[in-house]
Enzyme design. Structure first.
Site, short mmCIF file in Angstrom:
data_model
loop_
_atom_site.label_atom_id
_atom_site.label_comp_id
_atom_site.label_asym_id
_atom_site.label_seq_id
_atom_site.Cartn_x
_atom_site.Cartn_y
_atom_site.Cartn_z
N GLU A 92 56.75 -29.35 -61.27
CA GLU A 92 57.28 -28.59 -62.41
C GLU A 92 56.34 -28.74 -63.61
O GLU A 92 55.80 -29.82 -63.86
CB GLU A 92 58.66 -29.13 -62.77
CG GLU A 92 59.32 -28.42 -63.95
CD GLU A 92 60.64 -29.09 -64.35
OE1 GLU A 92 61.50 -28.39 -64.90
OE2 GLU A 92 60.78 -30.32 -64.14
N LYS A 195 65.34 -21.93 -62.51
CA LYS A 195 66.03 -23.22 -62.68
C LYS A 195 67.40 -23.02 -63.33
O LYS A 195 67.54 -22.37 -64.36
CB LYS A 195 65.17 -24.14 -63.55
CG LYS A 195 65.74 -25.55 -63.73
CD LYS A 195 64.76 -26.40 -64.55
CE LYS A 195 65.26 -27.82 -64.74
NZ LYS A 195 64.31 -28.63 -65.54
N CYS A 228 63.82 -30.17 -60.62
CA CYS A 228 64.10 -31.31 -61.49
C CYS A 228 65.60 -31.62 -61.65
O CYS A 228 66.23 -32.09 -60.72
CB CYS A 228 63.44 -31.09 -62.84
SG CYS A 228 63.16 -32.63 -63.77
#
Length: 453
Positions: A92, A195, A228
């Site tokens: 990321e 995300k 993440c």
């Protein structure tokens, strides 16, 4: 409820977190045929950062910055190809860095078409869209080295401005997303994921609806995409698992948080607890306490975690990984004396809302080394230990999503000898013959269904 008893110098303990929900079946772990495997790689990237990310750059200047990181990607893709890698994962924020404002990231953005709606190979069709230099280079990288490539970048998508105050469209008329892209070995764009769970990211928007994105490969079948902070939430991580996705791509810029949420610790825990393969690529940045990447299966681990004083550099990890069949979806510890070492350990059980660096609901049973010999030091971040233990942790959880981990001194992962899940929600983790001192042993339960209450 916590209770302990001493029996001839050995401490017997059990932690029980009472709940009304149960687990429907025990976790099954059967190692697949070794002939059914593929070669995967993840790259922990020492990202070249914009020294002043709050100041907007021109498009040429932003491209010049990103190309410096892409040059490193190119070198690592070449190294991976030499080792027969079939899928390569980058972390990321690895191309542009982080800590941008909504306006200062603008010229780093590229509009990424939805591969579910149209077919596009940026390498062979570079003129189809303007301002797609990063997409073109990643596509050509995958094509040149004949591998599937997963990278993370910043996406711009126009959205219709509406007078309805409930509209999710930002006032500037565009969405900006933290995005994973996947390229097939011929350069075709085959995956795009936005995300869902942002972590203090002012430059980006949360998508209007959570996205569940997968892509298929000829060598390993289906993979799912997460980024993440997503790893701690039901959407999309557990949604993917419940759909039978057994192989997850995890790109991250993870700031380590001992004693329970060090990067490789939770990466391994998710792989064990969800019975999945996890290909995890992290950023390397000592100032931000970012390190820790790995290739995890329910049967094996290959990981890297930089130590204090290590050179501040990237690391390519390569491993042969078994293809997972998508259809497979007593209470004690014994401390082994280590010379004159004196270390204090705390046994803790917690059920409730976690509120530090994010808000979500957990049930946790953990044995952790304290920083000193006073109980007030327990829970502080500790990286090393000398005491080796044979132990059993057991807790009754109100969720089927329980992630076990054993972290030894200097960020060494240990594979628990046994993990059992009973129909009443009791999870038992047993371990013995440790190779290093115990830093943390943890059963980390996530109560996804309570996050919004």
């Amino acid at each position: 409820m916590l209770f302990m008893s001493l029996r001839e110098g050995t401490m017997f303990l059990s932690v029980i977190v009472f709940s009304s929900l149960t687990v429907s079946k025990a976790l099954g772990q059967t190692e697949p045929d070794v002939d059914s495997s593929y070669i995967a790689a993840v790259y922990e990237h020492n990202v070249i950062l914009n020294p002043d990310p709050r100041v907007p750059l021109s498009r040429p200047a932003a491209l010049q910055h990103m190309q410096r990181n892409l040059d490193i990607y190119e070198q690592q893709a070449a190294r991976a190809a030499q080792q027969g890698v079939q899928i390569l994962v980058f972390p990321e924020d690895g191309i542009q860095g982080f800590n941008f404002s909504r306006s200062s990231i603008f010229n780093y953005l590229e509009t990424i078409p939805d591969p579910q709606q149209e077919s596009w190979n940026p390498c062979t069709e570079p003129g189809k869209y303007n301002n797609t230099e990063v997409l073109q280079r990643l596509s050509c990288m995958a094509r040149r080295y004949n591998l599937y490539l997963v990278a993370n970048m910043a996406d711009l998508q126009p959205c219709p401005l509406k007078t309805d105050p409930s509209s999710s469209c930002p006032s500037d008329g565009r969405w900006q997303f933290n995005t994973n892209v996947v390229f097939r070995s011929d350069g075709l764009l085959v995956g795009r994921y936005h995300k869902n769970n942002l972590y203090f990211e002012a430059a980006f928007d949360t998508p209007p609806q959570p996205e569940i994105i997968t892509f298929d490969t000829p060598f390993a079948g289906r993979f799912g995409l997460i980024i993440c902070f997503d790893i701690l939430f039901y959407e999309p991580t557990i949604h993917l698992v419940t759909k039978g996705v057994r192989q997850l791509i995890f790109v991250t810029a993870w700031m380590n948080q001992l004693p329970l949420l060090d990067s490789i610790q939770f990466q391994h825990a998710l792989s064990l607890g969800a019975n999945v393969t996890l290909l995890a690529a992290n950023i390397r940045n000592d100032q931000m306490i970012m390190t820790g990447s790995g290739i995890y299966t329910p049967f094996s681990v290959k990981s890297h975690h930089a130590q204090k004083g290590d050179p501040d550099e990237g690391r390519l990890l390569v491993a042969r990984v078994p293809v997972l069949d998508p259809l497979l979806a007593g209470q004690s510890y014994r401390m082994i004396p280590q010379g004159d070492s004196k270390e204090l350990y705390a046994l803790g059980a917690f059920g409730g809302t976690h509120t530090v660096n994010g808000r979500y609901t957990v049930q946790v049973c953990a044995l952790v080394r304290c920083a000193g010999l006073d109980t007030s030091s327990c829970g502080q971040e500790i990286e090393e230990a000398e005491s080796k233990m044979d132990f059993q942790l057991e807790g009754r959880f109100g969720s089927r999503y329980v992630y076990p981990s054993v972290l030894a001194s200097k960020f060494v992962l240990e594979h628990p000898k046994k993990i059992e899940t009973a129909p009443d929600g009791t999870v038992t983790m047993k371990h013995s013959n440790m190779t290093g001192g115990l830093v943390t042993a943890c059963l980390y339960g996530r109560m996804y269904h309570l996050d919004n209450e």
